[in-house]
Design an enzyme around this catalytic site. Structure first.
Site, PDB file in Angstrom:
ATOM      1  CG  HIS A   1      -1.923  -0.992   1.360  1.00 34.01           C
ATOM      2  ND1 HIS A   1      -2.085  -1.749   2.494  1.00 34.01           N
ATOM      3  CD2 HIS A   1      -2.879  -1.403   0.488  1.00 34.01           C
ATOM      4  CE1 HIS A   1      -3.097  -2.585   2.312  1.00 34.01           C
ATOM      5  NE2 HIS A   1      -3.592  -2.403   1.096  1.00 34.01           N
TER       6      HIS A   1
ATOM      7  NE  ARG B   1      -3.129  -7.986  -4.285  1.00 35.08           N
ATOM      8  CZ  ARG B   1      -3.922  -8.271  -3.280  1.00 35.08           C
ATOM      9  NH1 ARG B   1      -3.449  -8.316  -2.074  1.00 35.08           N
ATOM     10  NH2 ARG B   1      -5.189  -8.524  -3.464  1.00 35.08           N
TER      11      ARG B   1
ATOM     12  CB  SER C   1      -4.497  -6.190   4.786  1.00 32.36           C
ATOM     13  OG  SER C   1      -4.065  -4.920   4.375  1.00 32.36           O
TER      14      SER C   1
ATOM     15  CE  LYS D   1     -12.718  -6.678   5.218  1.00 31.15           C
ATOM     16  NZ  LYS D   1     -11.965  -6.078   4.125  1.00 31.15           N
TER      17      LYS D   1
END
Length: 161
Positions: A17, A90, A128, A41
């Site tokens: 990030h 990615r 993450s 979440k």
């Protein structure tokens, strides 16, 4: 003045990030790292903890600020006078989902543009969720996250036992 938003949950912020933030800050006049507050979440870190860790990690970048939002990203973009969304990619698998989101955002807010920045190869595996899992089992995350985040992860998982 070009204002861009780099949205995400950043739970926690990783060096991947940070790489996108640093590169984005060179392209745009102002970059807002926008932390998503999603009540649906379960996060490891609170919104306040995530903001604090990000602010610490980007303190060397004068044109970067950190804020949070809930709801639609395009509504936040309108409020902050941003016309650009930055998304890091990615792998090819990221592209399909991010393309759908970019097209939906464009439908909701015709003035918004999405800029995709390819991650540096040294971070192409990093997320993450991987960091959280490695840290939860006591693994070393030293080269995966900023130093302050490494410390917070150590504290978080030491407390949990």
């Amino acid at each position: 003045m070009s204002v861009a938003i780099y949205p995400g949950s950043f739970d926690p912020i990783t060096n991947g990030h940070l790489d996108i933030i640093e590169r984005g800050s060179k392209i745009f006049d102002r970059l807002i790292v926008a932390v998503l507050k999603n009540p649906n979440k379960k996060s490891l870190f609170t919104i306040e903890e995530r903001i604090e860790m990000i602010r610490d990690a980007v303190s060397h970048l004068d044109n970067v600020e950190v804020d949070h939002f809930s709801g639609l990203l395009v509504d936040f973009a309108r409020k902050r006078n941003a016309k650009i969304i930055i998304k890091g990619l990615r792998a090819v698998s990221d592209f399909e989902y991010e393309l759908q989101m970019a097209l939906m955002n464009k439908k909701l807010y015709k003035d918004i543009e999405t800029v995709f920045i390819m991650t540096s190869t040294k971070y192409s595996f990093l997320s993450s969720s991987i960091v959280r899992e490695v840290a939860s089992f006591g693994g070393c995350v030293k080269d995966l996250v900023p130093p302050a985040v490494e410390e917070k992860l150590r504290e978080k998982f030491t407390i949990k036992g």
